[in-house]
Structures are given as C-alpha cells and as structure tokens.
Design a protein around this motif. Structure first.
Motif, PDB file in Angstrom:
ATOM      1  N   LEU A   1       1.005  -1.084   0.133  1.00 52.28           N
ATOM      2  CA  LEU A   1      -0.189  -0.004  -0.067  1.00 52.28           C
ATOM      3  C   LEU A   1       1.073   1.121   0.079  1.00 52.28           C
ATOM      4  N   THR A   2       1.992   1.286   0.758  1.00 50.41           N
ATOM      5  CA  THR A   2       3.003   2.497   0.915  1.00 50.41           C
ATOM      6  C   THR A   2       3.362   2.564  -0.517  1.00 50.41           C
ATOM      7  N   ALA A   3       3.669   1.615  -1.305  1.00 48.19           N
ATOM      8  CA  ALA A   3       4.478   1.678  -2.522  1.00 48.19           C
ATOM      9  C   ALA A   3       3.501   2.280  -3.719  1.00 48.19           C
ATOM     10  N   LYS A   4       2.225   1.730  -3.273  1.00 51.67           N
ATOM     11  CA  LYS A   4       1.278   2.279  -4.157  1.00 51.67           C
ATOM     12  C   LYS A   4       0.930   3.795  -4.165  1.00 51.67           C
ATOM     13  N   ALA A   5       0.933   4.142  -2.967  1.00 45.65           N
ATOM     14  CA  ALA A   5       0.910   5.548  -2.544  1.00 45.65           C
ATOM     15  C   ALA A   5       1.842   6.261  -3.213  1.00 45.65           C
ATOM     16  N   LEU A   6       3.037   5.848  -3.255  1.00 48.16           N
ATOM     17  CA  LEU A   6       4.214   6.795  -3.717  1.00 48.16           C
ATOM     18  C   LEU A   6       4.286   6.483  -5.112  1.00 48.16           C
ATOM     19  N   GLY A   7       3.711   5.517  -5.850  1.00 49.10           N
ATOM     20  CA  GLY A   7       4.077   5.585  -7.209  1.00 49.10           C
ATOM     21  C   GLY A   7       5.306   4.381  -7.694  1.00 49.10           C
TER      22      GLY A   7
ATOM     23  N   ILE B   1      -3.520  11.424   5.280  1.00 49.68           N
ATOM     24  CA  ILE B   1      -3.205  10.085   5.167  1.00 49.68           C
ATOM     25  C   ILE B   1      -1.542   9.936   5.570  1.00 49.68           C
ATOM     26  N   THR B   2      -1.333   8.999   6.206  1.00 51.11           N
ATOM     27  CA  THR B   2       0.083   8.738   6.620  1.00 51.11           C
ATOM     28  C   THR B   2       0.179   7.136   6.456  1.00 51.11           C
ATOM     29  N   VAL B   3       1.503   6.922   6.554  1.00 52.87           N
ATOM     30  CA  VAL B   3       1.889   5.681   6.599  1.00 52.87           C
ATOM     31  C   VAL B   3       1.025   4.766   7.763  1.00 52.87           C
ATOM     32  N   ALA B   4       0.688   5.299   8.888  1.00 52.38           N
ATOM     33  CA  ALA B   4      -0.041   4.855   9.629  1.00 52.38           C
ATOM     34  C   ALA B   4      -1.278   4.109   9.290  1.00 52.38           C
ATOM     35  N   ASP B   5      -1.914   4.730   8.360  1.00 50.93           N
ATOM     36  CA  ASP B   5      -3.206   4.288   7.792  1.00 50.93           C
ATOM     37  C   ASP B   5      -2.923   2.933   7.038  1.00 50.93           C
ATOM     38  N   PHE B   6      -1.674   2.861   6.253  1.00 45.76           N
ATOM     39  CA  PHE B   6      -1.445   1.759   5.318  1.00 45.76           C
ATOM     40  C   PHE B   6      -1.319   0.443   6.418  1.00 45.76           C
ATOM     41  N   VAL B   7      -0.452   0.831   7.530  1.00 45.00           N
ATOM     42  CA  VAL B   7      -0.264  -0.224   8.401  1.00 45.00           C
ATOM     43  C   VAL B   7      -1.488  -0.784   8.946  1.00 45.00           C
TER      44      VAL B   7
ATOM     45  N   CYS C   1       8.175   0.501   5.370  1.00 48.23           N
ATOM     46  CA  CYS C   1       7.253   1.488   4.879  1.00 48.23           C
ATOM     47  C   CYS C   1       7.790   3.129   5.011  1.00 48.23           C
ATOM     48  N   THR C   2       8.602   3.281   6.283  1.00 43.09           N
ATOM     49  CA  THR C   2       8.870   4.400   6.623  1.00 43.09           C
ATOM     50  C   THR C   2      10.046   4.731   5.527  1.00 43.09           C
ATOM     51  N   TYR C   3      11.002   3.699   5.318  1.00 48.20           N
ATOM     52  CA  TYR C   3      12.204   3.874   4.273  1.00 48.20           C
ATOM     53  C   TYR C   3      11.596   4.133   3.049  1.00 48.20           C
ATOM     54  N   LEU C   4      10.746   3.720   2.301  1.00 52.12           N
ATOM     55  CA  LEU C   4      10.006   4.093   1.008  1.00 52.12           C
ATOM     56  C   LEU C   4       9.685   5.341   1.065  1.00 52.12           C
ATOM     57  N   VAL C   5       8.990   5.948   2.132  1.00 51.86           N
ATOM     58  CA  VAL C   5       8.636   7.406   2.165  1.00 51.86           C
ATOM     59  C   VAL C   5       9.661   8.284   2.097  1.00 51.86           C
ATOM     60  N   ASN C   6      10.729   7.945   2.920  1.00 56.06           N
ATOM     61  CA  ASN C   6      11.674   8.653   3.103  1.00 56.06           C
ATOM     62  C   ASN C   6      12.677   8.730   2.124  1.00 56.06           C
ATOM     63  N   LYS C   7      12.881   7.696   1.050  1.00 58.98           N
ATOM     64  CA  LYS C   7      13.498   7.794  -0.058  1.00 58.98           C
ATOM     65  C   LYS C   7      13.014   8.347  -1.316  1.00 58.98           C
TER      66      LYS C   7
END
Length: 218
Positions: free
Chosen positions: A19-25, A155-161, A71-77
């Motif tokens: 889900l995190t990856a989808k949100a980031l494309g 929306i944040t990564v907390a929602d995906f988790v 999840c947090t790594y993907l968003v940070n990068k």
C-alpha cells in the motif's frame, strides 16, 4: 535497479508495504514466498535475510525487513514530500506511536487470538484473547475520534499499516460494529487509499478463504 519485495499476499505486514508503494507510485518487483512450503528457509533467501521473515525488501545494496521500517524507508527515499511520514517532530511522533501500537498491541493481540488455531493446531479460539483484542480496538476507536485518518487530517503510513491489520480482522470474523470510528475509517480507507484494490484486497480475500477452513466452528 528493481526494488524486490519478498512477500506473501495474506500477510498484513506485507500488504502495508505494498500500500505504501502504491501511494508513492513506486514499482515493486514482487517475489512471492510460500511459507507453508518452507520457501523462506531456502539458503538463497536466508542469505538475504537470516531471520527468514517477510516482508523483506532489497533495494540496491540495502536488505531490509520489518514492515513498518520498510514503509517509512520507502517514504523517506521516494516520497515527493513528507506528507505520508511528516518531518514535524510532534506529528511524526504520533505516526510512530501508531506504528508501534499496531506492532506491539493491536496486531499482536490478533495474532495471539487466531494464530494458534490457524497455524499451530489449537482446537478452539480463546474468548479471553478476543476480549483483549477488542480492548485494543477500543483504544484505536478513541484514537480515530474527531478526524478522518489515523494520525489526523491527512493520510500517513499509519493508515496503510493499520488498514492492512484491521481489514484482516474483519475477514477473520472479528465483529467491528461496536467500534464505530474504526468501521467508518475502514470504509474510508477502502474507498480512498490509492491502490487499495490492487495492494490489499486480493490478500484479504486469500485470508478469508483460509479463515473459512481454519476457523469455522472454532
């Protein structure tokens, strides 16, 4: 280079990463592991992750496991901004609290309730453990009061988790109806999270099929 994700669709932690990856494309090269068949114990996977757990991410020379860290790594990068994992210390602390709450309390209590029957041969579900899960869901219900998303207005990564976890509870027969904020938020996630139908729904359906076999009459 491709970003490899070793995963199993039924796993809520794996689905939170997807889900995190989808949100980031971000495109993931999905590598499914059959845990009942022991594929996670093969030497080639243990060489990547000595703890032989999923999800495991390989991004260049980085080999990373623990879903919430992924999840947090993907968003940070790869995030175009910090909206999914805010850099403001107070807001980030609220997000982190929810990630730890899911790992140490909410999803943990779900696992303690259903996993002994689903995977380890226990004959009956234990009502006392269900009460503990509902206690945790009650805390989540209070956290969700007054705003649309887990950590506030966005929306944040907390929602995906959390949605990966709570959608799993739903198909395992946990009655969520007494937790009104949870059910409203869950419906909002199903309708509003980018890629929900691709990243989360198929694995939830797989879990529902297993539940019908493993938990029927328990």
């Amino acid at each position: 280079m491709p970003i490899d994700l070793y995963y199993m669709p039924m796993s809520a932690p794996c689905r939170s990463v997807m889900l995190t990856a989808k949100a980031l494309g971000v495109e993931l090269n999905l590598k499914m592991l059959n845990l009942p068949a022991g594929e996670h114990l093969k030497p080639e996977f243990v060489a990547i992750n000595p703890q032989h757990c999923i999800p495991t991410l390989v991004d260049g020379n980085l080999k990373l496991w623990e879903s919430r860290a992924i999840c947090t790594y993907l968003v940070n990068k790869y995030g175009k901004d910090d909206s999914l994992y805010p850099s403001d210390p107070q807001t980030r602390a609220l997000v982190d609290r929810l990630l730890y709450f899911d790992m140490g309390t909410l999803y943990h209590r779900f696992g303690e309730y259903v996993y002994p029957v689903m995977f380890f041969g226990q004959e009956k579900l234990e009502p006392a453990k269900l009460e503990k899960l509902h206690e945790a869901l009650g805390w989540l219900d209070g956290i969700l009061a007054g705003h649309d998303w887990a950590a506030g207005k966005s929306i944040t990564v907390a929602d995906f988790v959390l949605v990966a976890s709570v959608s799993s509870f739903e198909v395992c027969g946990i009655d969520l109806s007494k937790h009104r904020n949870v059910t409203t938020w869950l419906a909002r996630c199903k309708a509003g999270l980018r890629g929900y139908n691709e990243a989360n729904a198929p694995g939830v359906k797989d879990l529902a099929r297993m539940t019908e076999v493993k938990l029927a009459g328990k």
